[in-house]
Design a protein around this motif. Structure first.
Motif, PDB file in Angstrom:
ATOM      1  N   LEU A 115      23.712 -13.278  32.937  1.00  0.00           N
ATOM      2  CA  LEU A 115      23.747 -11.904  33.430  1.00  0.00           C
ATOM      3  C   LEU A 115      23.783 -10.897  32.281  1.00  0.00           C
ATOM      4  O   LEU A 115      23.206  -9.814  32.386  1.00  0.00           O
ATOM      5  CB  LEU A 115      24.954 -11.717  34.349  1.00  0.00           C
ATOM      6  N   ALA A 116      24.453 -11.253  31.184  1.00  0.00           N
ATOM      7  CA  ALA A 116      24.458 -10.368  30.013  1.00  0.00           C
ATOM      8  C   ALA A 116      23.054 -10.253  29.437  1.00  0.00           C
ATOM      9  O   ALA A 116      22.598  -9.168  29.057  1.00  0.00           O
ATOM     10  CB  ALA A 116      25.428 -10.882  28.965  1.00  0.00           C
ATOM     11  N   GLY A 117      22.343 -11.390  29.368  1.00  0.00           N
ATOM     12  CA  GLY A 117      20.967 -11.358  28.899  1.00  0.00           C
ATOM     13  C   GLY A 117      20.067 -10.545  29.801  1.00  0.00           C
ATOM     14  O   GLY A 117      19.176  -9.820  29.343  1.00  0.00           O
ATOM     15  N   LEU A 118      20.315 -10.638  31.107  1.00  0.00           N
ATOM     16  CA  LEU A 118      19.527  -9.867  32.070  1.00  0.00           C
ATOM     17  C   LEU A 118      19.764  -8.372  31.887  1.00  0.00           C
ATOM     18  O   LEU A 118      18.820  -7.567  31.942  1.00  0.00           O
ATOM     19  CB  LEU A 118      19.894 -10.292  33.497  1.00  0.00           C
ATOM     20  N   GLU A 119      21.006  -7.990  31.634  1.00  0.00           N
ATOM     21  CA  GLU A 119      21.308  -6.578  31.427  1.00  0.00           C
ATOM     22  C   GLU A 119      20.648  -6.059  30.149  1.00  0.00           C
ATOM     23  O   GLU A 119      20.134  -4.933  30.113  1.00  0.00           O
ATOM     24  CB  GLU A 119      22.827  -6.363  31.358  1.00  0.00           C
ATOM     25  N   ASN A 120      20.640  -6.895  29.115  1.00  0.00           N
ATOM     26  CA  ASN A 120      19.947  -6.505  27.885  1.00  0.00           C
ATOM     27  C   ASN A 120      18.458  -6.322  28.128  1.00  0.00           C
ATOM     28  O   ASN A 120      17.835  -5.409  27.584  1.00  0.00           O
ATOM     29  CB  ASN A 120      20.172  -7.553  26.797  1.00  0.00           C
ATOM     30  N   LEU A 121      17.891  -7.209  28.947  1.00  0.00           N
ATOM     31  CA  LEU A 121      16.475  -7.101  29.284  1.00  0.00           C
ATOM     32  C   LEU A 121      16.201  -5.809  30.053  1.00  0.00           C
ATOM     33  O   LEU A 121      15.209  -5.121  29.806  1.00  0.00           O
ATOM     34  CB  LEU A 121      16.040  -8.312  30.113  1.00  0.00           C
ATOM     35  N   ARG A 122      17.079  -5.460  30.967  1.00  0.00           N
ATOM     36  CA  ARG A 122      16.917  -4.219  31.734  1.00  0.00           C
ATOM     37  C   ARG A 122      16.979  -2.999  30.815  1.00  0.00           C
ATOM     38  O   ARG A 122      16.202  -2.054  30.957  1.00  0.00           O
ATOM     39  CB  ARG A 122      17.998  -4.126  32.814  1.00  0.00           C
ATOM     40  N   LYS A 123      17.922  -3.022  29.863  1.00  0.00           N
ATOM     41  CA  LYS A 123      18.033  -1.906  28.919  1.00  0.00           C
ATOM     42  C   LYS A 123      16.774  -1.789  28.069  1.00  0.00           C
ATOM     43  O   LYS A 123      16.273  -0.693  27.831  1.00  0.00           O
ATOM     44  CB  LYS A 123      19.257  -2.097  28.017  1.00  0.00           C
ATOM     45  N   LEU A 124      16.277  -2.940  27.602  1.00  0.00           N
ATOM     46  CA  LEU A 124      15.062  -2.934  26.793  1.00  0.00           C
ATOM     47  C   LEU A 124      13.892  -2.357  27.580  1.00  0.00           C
ATOM     48  O   LEU A 124      13.121  -1.545  27.059  1.00  0.00           O
ATOM     49  CB  LEU A 124      14.746  -4.351  26.323  1.00  0.00           C
ATOM     50  N   ALA A 125      13.772  -2.790  28.842  1.00  0.00           N
ATOM     51  CA  ALA A 125      12.677  -2.292  29.682  1.00  0.00           C
ATOM     52  C   ALA A 125      12.780  -0.785  29.874  1.00  0.00           C
ATOM     53  O   ALA A 125      11.779  -0.068  29.809  1.00  0.00           O
ATOM     54  CB  ALA A 125      12.681  -3.005  31.034  1.00  0.00           C
ATOM     55  N   ARG A 126      14.012  -0.284  30.081  1.00  0.00           N
ATOM     56  CA  ARG A 126      14.200   1.165  30.236  1.00  0.00           C
ATOM     57  C   ARG A 126      13.865   1.888  28.937  1.00  0.00           C
ATOM     58  O   ARG A 126      13.206   2.931  28.934  1.00  0.00           O
ATOM     59  CB  ARG A 126      15.645   1.474  30.653  1.00  0.00           C
ATOM     60  N   ASN A 127      14.309   1.330  27.814  1.00  0.00           N
ATOM     61  CA  ASN A 127      14.065   1.977  26.526  1.00  0.00           C
ATOM     62  C   ASN A 127      12.580   2.031  26.176  1.00  0.00           C
ATOM     63  O   ASN A 127      12.097   3.005  25.614  1.00  0.00           O
ATOM     64  CB  ASN A 127      14.822   1.237  25.413  1.00  0.00           C
ATOM     65  N   LEU A 128      11.861   0.948  26.520  1.00  0.00           N
ATOM     66  CA  LEU A 128      10.427   0.942  26.261  1.00  0.00           C
ATOM     67  C   LEU A 128       9.721   2.033  27.042  1.00  0.00           C
ATOM     68  O   LEU A 128       8.745   2.620  26.596  1.00  0.00           O
ATOM     69  CB  LEU A 128       9.829  -0.427  26.625  1.00  0.00           C
ATOM     70  N   GLY A 129      10.236   2.331  28.219  1.00  0.00           N
ATOM     71  CA  GLY A 129       9.618   3.354  29.060  1.00  0.00           C
ATOM     72  C   GLY A 129       9.958   4.764  28.647  1.00  0.00           C
ATOM     73  O   GLY A 129       9.243   5.706  28.989  1.00  0.00           O
ATOM     74  N   THR A 130      11.037   4.932  27.885  1.00  0.00           N
ATOM     75  CA  THR A 130      11.456   6.284  27.499  1.00  0.00           C
ATOM     76  C   THR A 130      11.402   6.505  25.987  1.00  0.00           C
ATOM     77  O   THR A 130      11.718   7.572  25.508  1.00  0.00           O
ATOM     78  CB  THR A 130      12.904   6.553  27.973  1.00  0.00           C
ATOM     79  N   ALA A 131      11.000   5.485  25.251  1.00  0.00           N
ATOM     80  CA  ALA A 131      10.951   5.555  23.781  1.00  0.00           C
ATOM     81  C   ALA A 131      12.289   5.988  23.194  1.00  0.00           C
ATOM     82  O   ALA A 131      12.361   6.747  22.254  1.00  0.00           O
ATOM     83  CB  ALA A 131       9.850   6.505  23.317  1.00  0.00           C
ATOM     84  N   SER A 132      13.392   5.488  23.797  1.00  0.00           N
ATOM     85  CA  SER A 132      14.714   5.881  23.308  1.00  0.00           C
ATOM     86  C   SER A 132      15.223   4.945  22.214  1.00  0.00           C
ATOM     87  O   SER A 132      16.236   5.208  21.601  1.00  0.00           O
ATOM     88  CB  SER A 132      15.716   5.908  24.467  1.00  0.00           C
ATOM     89  N   SER A 133      14.524   3.829  21.999  1.00  0.00           N
ATOM     90  CA  SER A 133      14.901   2.948  20.908  1.00  0.00           C
ATOM     91  C   SER A 133      13.651   2.262  20.396  1.00  0.00           C
ATOM     92  O   SER A 133      12.600   2.281  21.028  1.00  0.00           O
ATOM     93  CB  SER A 133      15.937   1.905  21.371  1.00  0.00           C
ATOM     94  N   GLY A 134      13.777   1.645  19.225  1.00  0.00           N
ATOM     95  CA  GLY A 134      12.631   0.959  18.649  1.00  0.00           C
ATOM     96  C   GLY A 134      12.490   1.312  17.184  1.00  0.00           C
ATOM     97  O   GLY A 134      13.355   1.962  16.584  1.00  0.00           O
ATOM     98  N   HIS A 135      11.390   0.862  16.596  1.00  0.00           N
ATOM     99  CA  HIS A 135      11.143   1.062  15.166  1.00  0.00           C
ATOM    100  C   HIS A 135       9.710   1.544  14.996  1.00  0.00           C
ATOM    101  O   HIS A 135       8.779   0.949  15.552  1.00  0.00           O
ATOM    102  CB  HIS A 135      11.355  -0.258  14.419  1.00  0.00           C
ATOM    103  N   LEU A 136       9.534   2.615  14.257  1.00  0.00           N
ATOM    104  CA  LEU A 136       8.207   3.202  14.072  1.00  0.00           C
ATOM    105  C   LEU A 136       7.861   3.210  12.587  1.00  0.00           C
ATOM    106  O   LEU A 136       8.616   3.711  11.764  1.00  0.00           O
ATOM    107  CB  LEU A 136       8.185   4.631  14.625  1.00  0.00           C
ATOM    108  N   ARG A 137       6.689   2.653  12.266  1.00  0.00           N
ATOM    109  CA  ARG A 137       6.224   2.580  10.878  1.00  0.00           C
ATOM    110  C   ARG A 137       5.157   3.651  10.658  1.00  0.00           C
ATOM    111  O   ARG A 137       4.164   3.696  11.394  1.00  0.00           O
ATOM    112  CB  ARG A 137       5.647   1.191  10.593  1.00  0.00           C
ATOM    113  N   ILE A 138       5.385   4.484   9.653  1.00  0.00           N
ATOM    114  CA  ILE A 138       4.491   5.614   9.391  1.00  0.00           C
ATOM    115  C   ILE A 138       3.997   5.554   7.956  1.00  0.00           C
ATOM    116  O   ILE A 138       4.777   5.319   7.030  1.00  0.00           O
ATOM    117  CB  ILE A 138       5.229   6.955   9.615  1.00  0.00           C
ATOM    118  N   ALA A 139       2.709   5.778   7.777  1.00  0.00           N
ATOM    119  CA  ALA A 139       2.137   5.983   6.443  1.00  0.00           C
ATOM    120  C   ALA A 139       1.487   7.357   6.436  1.00  0.00           C
ATOM    121  O   ALA A 139       0.824   7.734   7.405  1.00  0.00           O
ATOM    122  CB  ALA A 139       1.113   4.892   6.109  1.00  0.00           C
TER     123      ALA A 139
END
Length: 303
Positions: free
Chosen positions: A72-96
């Motif tokens: 269930l903890a893993g499922l909650e992490n998956l839900r958070k990741l899915a939400r974050n991907l949809g709102t761009a609230s987390s992640g890593h961006l590489r810029i040149a």
């Protein structure tokens, strides 16, 4: 055992009663009871014994508890990741980006973006033209930002702004400078030139040729920042892009508009065949805001 059965099992383990478990899951008590009975029916053993109004876990339930909590903890992490991907609230961006764009534009855009997306991290590289295009094509970075990038079959190019060149002079000349500086004005003093082996330098050289102005540099440099550093030390005058001009030290460098104005394009590059990247797409609005902020730092160039 279905996911919903795991959820009712976990809720009862936490609360100790079917009523409290139903409230925790935001369902009715009869629905919670049915879920628990179906879970026990599928497992073919009891999970809880009723003792004085409370549900006490069986030995089997205690064994299941540790693994179910991990799941269930893993499922909650998956839900958070899915939400974050949809709102761009987390992640890593590489810029040149071209070096001049890393003085004001990129720092302003990152600061603006992280005001709303504090969990986003960045990696920023300065690259000259050929290297900049290569890192985008090979997907070593998510986006590239540069000047006057020619069309390429492997690149998606998006216009960000039309920039302009400015005259840069030692601050000691401030009072003697005209408000609008013509190109032949630079023949009167030592000139610091930009090499023409990238699109920005090439466009500038072509403009000088069309205007019939010949400037013989005392120093040729690869980047506008080096040109600006030489101006600060009093070595001569230079013509730099507006992003470098905006990052000057006003106590050391005087800036003037050119007549005629010399425009250039600022573009955002993404690999055409790479994943679109929601984060990179949303960062574009921060770049647009930063570019407009920089434009207000300098007077609009003369037509």
């Amino acid at each position: 055992m279905q996911l919903r059965h795991l959820e009712i099992f976990h809720a009862v383990m936490l609360t100790g009663t079917i009523t409290a478990a139903a409230r925790l899951m935001n369902i009715s008590q009869p629905a919670a009871t049915r879920l628990l009975l179906r879970a026990e029916d599928q497992l073919r053993y009891k999970l809880f014994n009723r003792v004085r109004g409370r549900l006490l876990p069986t030995k089997e339930a205690l064994v299941l508890q540790a693994e179910s909590e991990k799941l269930l903890a893993g499922l909650e992490n998956l839900r958070k990741l899915a939400r974050n991907l949809g709102t761009a609230s987390s992640g890593h961006l590489r810029i040149a980006a071209a070096p001049a764009l890393c003085l004001e534009l990129v720092p302003l855009a990152i600061t603006r973006f992280r005001q709303k997306h504090k969990d986003v991290t960045f990696e920023v590289e300065t690259r000259q033209y050929a290297d900049l295009v290569r890192t985008v094509l090979t997907q070593e970075v998510d986006i590239g930002i540069g000047f006057d990038i020619p069309p390429h079959p492997g690149l998606d190019l998006s216009p960000l702004a039309q920039g302009h060149f400015y005259g840069a002079f030692p601050a000691a000349q401030e009072k003697s400078l005209p408000n609008l500086v013509k190109l032949n004005y630079f023949t009167r003093q030592p000139f610091i030139g930009l090499r023409s082996d990238d699109p920005l330098g090439s466009a500038f050289s072509a403009t000088l040729n069309l205007a019939g102005v010949k400037l013989d540099p005392i120093v040729e440099v690869k980047t506008n920042q080096v040109a600006l550093a030489l101006v600060e030390k009093g070595a001569g005058a230079a013509i730099v892009d507006q992003y470098t001009a905006a990052a000057r030290n006003p106590a050391k460098v005087a800036i003037r508009r050119l007549q005629p104005s010399l425009p250039f394009a600022v573009q955002v590059m993404r690999p055409k065949h790479g994943p679109p990247g929601l984060l990179a797409g949303q960062f574009g609005s921060a770049l647009d805001w930063a570019e407009k902020s920089i434009a207000t730092m300098l007077s609009a160039p003369a037509a």
